[in-house]
Motif scaffolding. Sequence first.
Motif, PDB file in Angstrom:
ATOM      1  N   TYR A  77      -1.164 -22.994  24.592  1.00  0.00           N
ATOM      2  CA  TYR A  77      -1.868 -23.726  25.660  1.00  0.00           C
ATOM      3  C   TYR A  77      -1.801 -25.233  25.418  1.00  0.00           C
ATOM      4  N   ILE A  78      -1.454 -25.624  24.174  1.00  0.00           N
ATOM      5  CA  ILE A  78      -1.057 -27.009  23.886  1.00  0.00           C
ATOM      6  C   ILE A  78       0.457 -26.911  23.681  1.00  0.00           C
ATOM      7  N   GLN A 113      -6.647 -29.878  14.356  1.00  0.00           N
ATOM      8  CA  GLN A 113      -7.359 -29.186  15.443  1.00  0.00           C
ATOM      9  C   GLN A 113      -8.828 -28.929  15.078  1.00  0.00           C
ATOM     10  N   SER A 114      -9.289 -27.702  15.284  1.00  0.00           N
ATOM     11  CA  SER A 114     -10.734 -27.454  15.127  1.00  0.00           C
ATOM     12  C   SER A 114     -11.230 -27.493  13.693  1.00  0.00           C
ATOM     13  N   LYS A 117     -13.765 -30.141  13.104  1.00  0.00           N
ATOM     14  CA  LYS A 117     -15.105 -30.138  13.721  1.00  0.00           C
ATOM     15  C   LYS A 117     -16.272 -30.228  12.729  1.00  0.00           C
ATOM     16  N   PHE A 147     -13.683 -20.179  21.621  1.00  0.00           N
ATOM     17  CA  PHE A 147     -13.970 -21.586  21.288  1.00  0.00           C
ATOM     18  C   PHE A 147     -14.029 -22.498  22.496  1.00  0.00           C
ATOM     19  N   ASN A 166     -15.690 -25.972  21.208  1.00  0.00           N
ATOM     20  CA  ASN A 166     -15.245 -27.230  21.813  1.00  0.00           C
ATOM     21  C   ASN A 166     -16.403 -28.033  22.416  1.00  0.00           C
ATOM     22  N   ASN A 218     -10.994 -28.843  28.627  1.00  0.00           N
ATOM     23  CA  ASN A 218     -11.933 -29.665  27.850  1.00  0.00           C
ATOM     24  C   ASN A 218     -12.553 -30.769  28.706  1.00  0.00           C
ATOM     25  N   TYR A 242     -11.928 -37.101  20.995  1.00  0.00           N
ATOM     26  CA  TYR A 242     -11.913 -35.725  20.467  1.00  0.00           C
ATOM     27  C   TYR A 242     -10.471 -35.215  20.344  1.00  0.00           C
ATOM     28  N   CYS A 246      -8.378 -34.070  16.966  1.00  0.00           N
ATOM     29  CA  CYS A 246      -7.689 -32.782  16.779  1.00  0.00           C
ATOM     30  C   CYS A 246      -6.213 -32.970  16.446  1.00  0.00           C
ATOM     31  N   TYR A 294     -15.760 -18.559  15.683  1.00  0.00           N
ATOM     32  CA  TYR A 294     -16.084 -18.270  17.087  1.00  0.00           C
ATOM     33  C   TYR A 294     -16.515 -16.810  17.251  1.00  0.00           C
ATOM     34  N   THR A 310     -11.540 -22.626  11.229  1.00  0.00           N
ATOM     35  CA  THR A 310     -10.156 -22.401  11.638  1.00  0.00           C
ATOM     36  C   THR A 310      -9.722 -23.465  12.639  1.00  0.00           C
ATOM     37  N   GLY A 311      -8.417 -23.545  12.860  1.00  0.00           N
ATOM     38  CA  GLY A 311      -7.887 -24.423  13.892  1.00  0.00           C
ATOM     39  C   GLY A 311      -6.633 -23.815  14.500  1.00  0.00           C
ATOM     40  N   VAL A 312      -6.364 -24.133  15.781  1.00  0.00           N
ATOM     41  CA  VAL A 312      -5.196 -23.547  16.446  1.00  0.00           C
ATOM     42  C   VAL A 312      -3.880 -24.126  15.941  1.00  0.00           C
ATOM     43  N   ASN A 338      -7.080 -17.621  15.634  1.00  0.00           N
ATOM     44  CA  ASN A 338      -7.210 -17.811  14.189  1.00  0.00           C
ATOM     45  C   ASN A 338      -5.921 -17.354  13.491  1.00  0.00           C
TER      46      ASN A 338
HETATM   47  O1  DON Z   1      -9.807 -28.421  21.976  1.00  0.00           O
HETATM   48  C1  DON Z   1      -8.941 -27.599  21.686  1.00  0.00           C
HETATM   49  O2  DON Z   1      -8.730 -26.614  22.388  1.00  0.00           O
HETATM   50  C2  DON Z   1      -8.135 -27.820  20.443  1.00  0.00           C
HETATM   51  N1  DON Z   1      -7.906 -29.218  20.239  1.00  0.00           N
HETATM   52  C3  DON Z   1      -8.836 -27.243  19.258  1.00  0.00           C
HETATM   53  C4  DON Z   1      -9.146 -25.767  19.389  1.00  0.00           C
HETATM   54  C5  DON Z   1      -9.064 -25.030  18.111  1.00  0.00           C
HETATM   55  O3  DON Z   1      -8.479 -25.454  17.158  1.00  0.00           O
HETATM   56  C6  DON Z   1      -9.661 -23.665  18.102  1.00  0.00           C
HETATM   57  N2  DON Z   1      -9.581 -23.062  16.784  1.00  0.00           N
HETATM   58  N3  DON Z   1      -9.143 -22.091  16.332  1.00  0.00           N
END
Ligand code: DON
Length: 363
Positions: A77-78, A113-114, A117, A147, A166, A218, A242, A246, A294, A310-312, A338
């Motif tokens: 999605y990114i 990324q997340s 946070k 998230f 988020n 977002n 933000y 990330c 999450y 975790t982060g995407v 994750n």
């Molecule tokens: O805002 C977002 O969707 C991304 N920058 C960060 C989301 C993310 O990392 C979720 N974690 N697993």
Amino acid sequence: MMACSLRRRGTALAMLLAFAAASCAAPAAKEHAAAPAMPPAAARSVAMPAGSADFQSLVNEAYAKFKDVRDGKNADYIPILTTVPSELFGVVIATRDGHLYTAGDVDYRFSIQSVSKPFTAALVMQQYGGPQVIVDKIGVEPTGLPFNSKMAIELYKARSVNPMVNAGALAAVSLVKASSEKDRWQKILANLEGFSGEPKLPVLEKVYDSEYQTAFGNRGIANLLFNYERLYAQPEEVLRVYTRQCSVGVNAKDLAIMGATLANGGVNPKTGKRMLDETSVPELLAIMQTAGFYDESGLWATQAGLPSKTGVGGGIVSVVPGKFAIAAFSPRLNEAGNSVRAQKAIRYIAGKLGVGIFGPNPE
Ligand code: DON
């Protein structure tokens, strides 16, 4: 009289049992060897490795065991995240005195990324004199939802709910005390650098552009929160800062040191700099424990039993309070966003060492 005869009968029984035990000693020992009894809890909970060689061999084992796992897929999605090589995999342990044990692709810089946070939440705690501001202005309840949930904002009175999702992370960025957008960004970046002990963390500009150009969800969240008076600065400014937060490039070693700083009561073991008051660390770890994964936070608690984030981008950091941190990076994610291999590696190491905070939990 009665008591006396019972006592005598008891003595006779004890002698009989002692005799039986003596004559059956050898076979009984063999049976026990086949089915060993659980050691006492105290012995189990100190299942820490004897020395650095154990940490290194565990990290190597975790890497070797999971390096060929192909489950999951890169976040898409990114859009730019689809171009990160999926086979990358790195595992690190960082101790509270700053020793690193590494295996695999631990120097590759990916977007934080997340995982950023909790560290921005820590900055907010520092600026406002403790965690109460998070309770009052964001919330600390897990949502049980993904998230990026918009429904959570409508479901819960706190709206932003917690700083790991988020909505709450946007609110945390908006709470950072700053004189301008540039100042807000510089404070957030300096804070991430302070936690990692890296004097200059890069921004992955292509990741920033890709995410900002597609940040419709977002933006919606930021506007909704502003509407409910749960965002404390202008929505578009908050969204930009933000998204930039990330997009900061870290490697697995940086993440491990960031976690080790929390394991070390808020002091970075590499630089000796205090990043978070010791009294605020338990609150932050509690939020990571209950919301860091999450809608998989409960599952992760049963598996690893460690406060984690975790982060995407594929990074995960887990904290063993007072001892060390485990970080892992691998871009392929499960449905909840994750990293599949990072989870497996951390869960394996935590299980082998028996360091889950709820008790040792071997695989
Ligand atoms: O805002 C977002 O969707 C991304 N920058 C960060 C989301 C993310 O990392 C979720 N974690 N697993």
